[in-house]
Design a protein around this motif. Structure first.
Motif, PDB file in Angstrom:
ATOM      1  N   VAL A 105      33.214  47.705  50.292  1.00 23.46           N
ATOM      2  CA  VAL A 105      32.062  47.478  51.153  1.00 23.46           C
ATOM      3  C   VAL A 105      31.296  48.790  51.239  1.00 23.46           C
ATOM      4  O   VAL A 105      31.873  49.877  51.071  1.00 23.46           O
ATOM      5  CB  VAL A 105      32.514  46.995  52.549  1.00 23.46           C
ATOM      6  CG1 VAL A 105      31.337  46.841  53.505  1.00 23.46           C
ATOM      7  CG2 VAL A 105      33.273  45.669  52.436  1.00 23.46           C
ATOM      8  N   THR A 106      30.005  48.711  51.466  1.00 27.43           N
ATOM      9  CA  THR A 106      29.170  49.904  51.593  1.00 27.43           C
ATOM     10  C   THR A 106      29.876  50.997  52.400  1.00 27.43           C
ATOM     11  O   THR A 106      30.403  50.742  53.487  1.00 27.43           O
ATOM     12  CB  THR A 106      27.841  49.551  52.303  1.00 27.43           C
ATOM     13  OG1 THR A 106      27.159  48.561  51.543  1.00 27.43           O
ATOM     14  CG2 THR A 106      26.960  50.777  52.450  1.00 27.43           C
ATOM     15  N   LEU A 151      30.144  45.135  48.434  1.00 30.01           N
ATOM     16  CA  LEU A 151      29.552  44.139  49.312  1.00 30.01           C
ATOM     17  C   LEU A 151      28.796  44.798  50.456  1.00 30.01           C
ATOM     18  O   LEU A 151      29.098  45.936  50.845  1.00 30.01           O
ATOM     19  CB  LEU A 151      30.647  43.227  49.870  1.00 30.01           C
ATOM     20  CG  LEU A 151      31.569  42.555  48.846  1.00 30.01           C
ATOM     21  CD1 LEU A 151      32.655  41.763  49.558  1.00 30.01           C
ATOM     22  CD2 LEU A 151      30.774  41.661  47.904  1.00 30.01           C
ATOM     23  N   SER A 152      27.826  44.087  51.002  1.00 27.47           N
ATOM     24  CA  SER A 152      27.102  44.569  52.169  1.00 27.47           C
ATOM     25  C   SER A 152      28.001  44.524  53.396  1.00 27.47           C
ATOM     26  O   SER A 152      28.872  43.655  53.524  1.00 27.47           O
ATOM     27  CB  SER A 152      25.857  43.714  52.416  1.00 27.47           C
ATOM     28  OG  SER A 152      24.941  43.820  51.349  1.00 27.47           O
ATOM     29  N   ARG A 153      27.779  45.436  54.324  1.00 29.82           N
ATOM     30  CA  ARG A 153      28.488  45.390  55.601  1.00 29.82           C
ATOM     31  C   ARG A 153      28.101  44.125  56.355  1.00 29.82           C
ATOM     32  O   ARG A 153      26.975  43.632  56.209  1.00 29.82           O
ATOM     33  CB  ARG A 153      28.174  46.638  56.415  1.00 29.82           C
ATOM     34  CG  ARG A 153      28.774  47.920  55.832  1.00 29.82           C
ATOM     35  CD  ARG A 153      28.376  49.145  56.618  1.00 29.82           C
ATOM     36  NE  ARG A 153      26.965  49.456  56.403  1.00 29.82           N
ATOM     37  CZ  ARG A 153      26.308  50.421  57.030  1.00 29.82           C
ATOM     38  NH1 ARG A 153      26.932  51.149  57.945  1.00 29.82           N
ATOM     39  NH2 ARG A 153      25.055  50.649  56.770  1.00 29.82           N
ATOM     40  N   PRO A 154      28.997  43.602  57.178  1.00 32.16           N
ATOM     41  CA  PRO A 154      28.736  42.309  57.819  1.00 32.16           C
ATOM     42  C   PRO A 154      27.453  42.250  58.640  1.00 32.16           C
ATOM     43  O   PRO A 154      26.836  41.187  58.730  1.00 32.16           O
ATOM     44  CB  PRO A 154      29.970  42.117  58.718  1.00 32.16           C
ATOM     45  CG  PRO A 154      31.048  42.915  58.056  1.00 32.16           C
ATOM     46  CD  PRO A 154      30.358  44.104  57.451  1.00 32.16           C
ATOM     47  N   MET A 155      27.039  43.373  59.227  1.00 32.92           N
ATOM     48  CA  MET A 155      25.847  43.333  60.077  1.00 32.92           C
ATOM     49  C   MET A 155      24.537  43.429  59.298  1.00 32.92           C
ATOM     50  O   MET A 155      23.461  43.323  59.869  1.00 32.92           O
ATOM     51  CB  MET A 155      25.901  44.453  61.124  1.00 32.92           C
ATOM     52  CG  MET A 155      25.698  45.860  60.576  1.00 32.92           C
ATOM     53  SD  MET A 155      27.142  46.507  59.680  1.00 32.92           S
ATOM     54  CE  MET A 155      28.278  46.732  61.057  1.00 32.92           C
ATOM     55  N   PRO A 178      21.820  41.960  56.820  1.00 28.58           N
ATOM     56  CA  PRO A 178      21.434  40.653  56.255  1.00 28.58           C
ATOM     57  C   PRO A 178      21.264  40.719  54.743  1.00 28.58           C
ATOM     58  O   PRO A 178      20.741  41.682  54.199  1.00 28.58           O
ATOM     59  CB  PRO A 178      20.104  40.351  56.951  1.00 28.58           C
ATOM     60  CG  PRO A 178      19.565  41.688  57.358  1.00 28.58           C
ATOM     61  CD  PRO A 178      20.761  42.541  57.658  1.00 28.58           C
ATOM     62  N   ASP A 225      32.279  34.088  44.310  1.00 26.54           N
ATOM     63  CA  ASP A 225      31.624  35.251  43.705  1.00 26.54           C
ATOM     64  C   ASP A 225      32.387  35.568  42.425  1.00 26.54           C
ATOM     65  O   ASP A 225      33.525  36.038  42.467  1.00 26.54           O
ATOM     66  CB  ASP A 225      31.676  36.418  44.694  1.00 26.54           C
ATOM     67  CG  ASP A 225      30.760  37.567  44.310  1.00 26.54           C
ATOM     68  OD1 ASP A 225      30.493  37.733  43.110  1.00 26.54           O
ATOM     69  OD2 ASP A 225      30.319  38.304  45.213  1.00 26.54           O
ATOM     70  N   GLU A 262      37.061  45.900  44.693  1.00 29.68           N
ATOM     71  CA  GLU A 262      36.188  45.291  45.690  1.00 29.68           C
ATOM     72  C   GLU A 262      36.106  46.233  46.876  1.00 29.68           C
ATOM     73  O   GLU A 262      37.132  46.702  47.377  1.00 29.68           O
ATOM     74  CB  GLU A 262      36.695  43.923  46.117  1.00 29.68           C
ATOM     75  CG  GLU A 262      36.583  42.886  45.018  1.00 29.68           C
ATOM     76  CD  GLU A 262      36.756  41.466  45.532  1.00 29.68           C
ATOM     77  OE1 GLU A 262      36.900  41.294  46.760  1.00 29.68           O
ATOM     78  OE2 GLU A 262      36.741  40.547  44.700  1.00 29.68           O
ATOM     79  N   PRO A 277      25.546  32.862  51.863  1.00 30.32           N
ATOM     80  CA  PRO A 277      26.799  33.211  51.188  1.00 30.32           C
ATOM     81  C   PRO A 277      27.151  32.184  50.111  1.00 30.32           C
ATOM     82  O   PRO A 277      27.105  30.977  50.364  1.00 30.32           O
ATOM     83  CB  PRO A 277      27.830  33.187  52.325  1.00 30.32           C
ATOM     84  CG  PRO A 277      27.035  33.384  53.574  1.00 30.32           C
ATOM     85  CD  PRO A 277      25.705  32.730  53.316  1.00 30.32           C
ATOM     86  N   ASP A 336      32.614  52.474  51.900  1.00 28.06           N
ATOM     87  CA  ASP A 336      34.072  52.575  51.778  1.00 28.06           C
ATOM     88  C   ASP A 336      34.455  53.755  50.902  1.00 28.06           C
ATOM     89  O   ASP A 336      33.785  54.064  49.905  1.00 28.06           O
ATOM     90  CB  ASP A 336      34.648  51.309  51.134  1.00 28.06           C
ATOM     91  CG  ASP A 336      34.812  50.166  52.121  1.00 28.06           C
ATOM     92  OD1 ASP A 336      34.520  50.367  53.314  1.00 28.06           O
ATOM     93  OD2 ASP A 336      35.235  49.080  51.688  1.00 28.06           O
TER      94      ASP A 336
END
Length: 571
Positions: free
Chosen positions: A67-68, A149-153, A155, A164, A65, A160, A70
């Protein structure tokens, strides 16, 4: 993956190492660390004990797992009695084909040895998986899911989900992977698979738990060896939202074809009476239809859902082709960055080259082989990328595969096609055989711009598709890294060659890949800037004619990025 409820298995790292890392990479993208031990072990997914390949004792292996952007550091210890490699199916290694983990780019990890992969989910989101690429190891396991996963900022174009889940679906043989490899080496065909698995288990062996009224994301990957599959959820609809890193228009399906290697994300809402429902997976385009199930269990289930299992398509080619055509890119959604997908009109860019590739079955030296444009690929004694870096002569020659099919018989050769960095290229895959093909290109995402259930020439279509897309960009299919070519048909893709390196183009039918239906695309630039391509990692294993050479990278030229230097310092 052993369960869909957990996350990745983040390996513990001593605090001193972490402190040193934070100094080295201050301000850089986050790092995620994994330590994996690869071993043999007994498994019985179809009720018959056989030798499997386990990662940290698990079949399937642990999930990654991230995030973009990483950085993903995977330290792999090989406890098998033979060489081993992992490859990252769809996780594009930007400027870094040394880490691709296939025979043409990376020396294998020897028995008792280890290697640390230094990967990055650069500008990526989505659903992928990893798998073992050497010998016929994929038939023994060693695969697992990857979520970026997409970064939190950034959209995401749907709320959500409540959870998952990953669903690794695939065909399976009862024979050990070593026996299957010996069968292929002897020149014989494997025959039909013995069954299907969902997350490593057969009939009703795996359960997805849901709460009434909530919506769940299912990441579905076909990790099998030989067959396209269809998946459906009894009594429920699926809303397709992502294909291999691209958000899609949210089309609803009752069942979904997933070809070899492909990964899809769907949303499912638990909006039915509370029962245990079947998740049904069955083979496509096979004379004998093989089926398996998992369980979709409501928290307040009253028992098994009434009614028969939902039927799915079987051998209908046009049904599958039309479904593939129905999948469209969501141009209003952000991808890894906060800007709409497809904001650039790719259809207006002139194409530098059109390549036509035809697969074929052949007999060479009395044994079954498979070829692309007559060439059945044979791996040399030294990985092509390493030989290219050190300029070792005699390992390969660029241009050993032609740009178009030609007459004549197939032959064995190390197959390398040359291409220029930043060219825009059309590639037409022609299939005159009677079985569906599934193709993949490492290091790249691309657009499928046309399917045809016809063996007639694709020239007229290729002359017209760019004009159509230039004025009607919404007709583009989402970027992806796999696609099907139907029997007696052709499929065309459009790709920007923006990733320098040596990249594997292959059949995802693993017997075909093993027996030569693959080649390497050498995307080259005269630049030696680390901004265009990272140098060889300091920890690279060297083998064959490169054994004993130094691995310290050459000094970067002007324009190299600070991040590139940091990544090399950590290798």
């Amino acid at each position: 993956m052993a369960a869909c409820h957990g996350g990745g298995a983040f390996a513990p790292v001593v605090s001193l190492a972490l402190a040193l890392m934070s100094v080295l990479v201050a301000g850089d993208d986050p790092y995620r660390f994994f330590t994996w031990t690869v071993t043999d072990g007994n498994i019985s997914p179809l009720g018959v004990k056989q030798q499997g390949i386990l990662i940290n004792g698990r079949f399937p292996g642990p999930q990654i797992e991230a995030v973009t952007n990483d950085n993903i550091i995977v330290n792999v210890f090989n406890k098998l009695n033979e060489p081993f490699l992992l490859s990252w199916n769809g996780l594009q290694q930007r400027r870094n084909s040394f880490e691709d983990g296939v025979a043409g780019t990376t020396c294998p990890i020897p028995p008792g040895g280890n290697f640390t992969y230094n990967l990055q989910a650069k500008d990526q989101i989505g659903t992928y998986y990893y798998f073992p690429s050497l010998a016929f190891h994929k038939a023994g396991g060693g695969f697992g899911g990857i979520r970026v996963l997409s970064r939190p900022m950034i959209p995401v174009p749907f709320p959500p989900p409540a959870a998952d889940y990953t669903a690794l679906i695939g065909d399976w043989y009862k024979a050990n992977h070593t026996s299957l490899k010996n069968t292929l080496d002897s020149g014989k065909a494997l025959g039909s698979p013995d069954g299907l698995l969902i997350n490593g288990r057969s009939w009703d062996g795996y359960t997805f738990n849901v709460q009434p009224g909530k919506t769940y994301r299912f990441r579905i990957s076909n990790v099998g060896l030989a067959t396209s599959l269809n998946i459906r959820f009894q009594g429920h609809k699926m809303k397709l939202v992502e294909v291999e890193g691209s958000h899609t228009m949210q089309t609803t399906y009752s069942s979904l074809d997933v070809h070899l290697g492909q990964s899809y994300s769907v949303l499912l809402t638990a909006d039915q009476p509370a029962y245990d429902y079947a998740v049904v997976v069955s083979t496509r385009f096979t004379s004998k239809i093989i089926t398996t199930t998992a369980v979709l269990r409501y928290s307040n289930s009253a028992g098994k859902a009434p009614g028969a299992l939902p039927g799915g398509p079987t051998i209908q080619i046009d049904w599958s082709l039309n479904q593939a055509r129905s999948i469209r890119w969501n141009l209003t959604a952000s991808g890894p960055r906060p800007n709409p997908q497809g904001s650039y009109h790719y259809g207006l860019v002139p194409t530098a080259r059109t390549i036509r590739l035809a697969n074929s079955a052949a007999t060479i030296n009395g044994k079954q082989r498979y070829a692309v444009n007559r060439v059945s690929h044979a791996n040399p004694d030294t990985p092509l990328k390493i030989a290219d870096y050190y300029k070792i002569p005699g390992v390969f020659r660029v241009g050993t595969i032609s740009d178009a099919p030609s007459g004549g018989g197939a032959f064995l050769q190390t197959s390398v096609m040359g291409a220029s960095y930043r060219d825009y290229v059309e590639i037409v895959f022609e299939n005159r055989e009677s079985e569906v093909q599934s193709w993949h290109i490492d290091g790249y995402a691309f657009w499928v711009v046309g399917y045809a259930h016809s063996v007639q020439t694709s020239t007229k279509f290729l002359n017209g598709w760019r004009e159509m897309v230039g004025s009607k960009q919404e007709d583009l299919q989402p970027e992806g890294c796999h696609f099907a070519v139907y029997p007696k048909s052709w499929s065309a893709i459009y790709v920007t060659l923006d990733n320098v390196g040596m990249w594997n183009v292959r059949s995802e039918s693993w017997a075909r890949q093993y027996l030569g239906q693959q080649f390497y695309l050498r995307v080259w630039t005269p630049s030696t800037s680390w901004r265009d391509e990272y140098p060889i990692p300091k920890n690279a294993l060297l083998c064959g004619r490169a054994a004993g050479r130094r691995t310290r990278p050459l000094a970067p030229t002007r324009g190299s990025s600070r991040r590139s230097k940091q990544r090399q310092d950590l290798s």
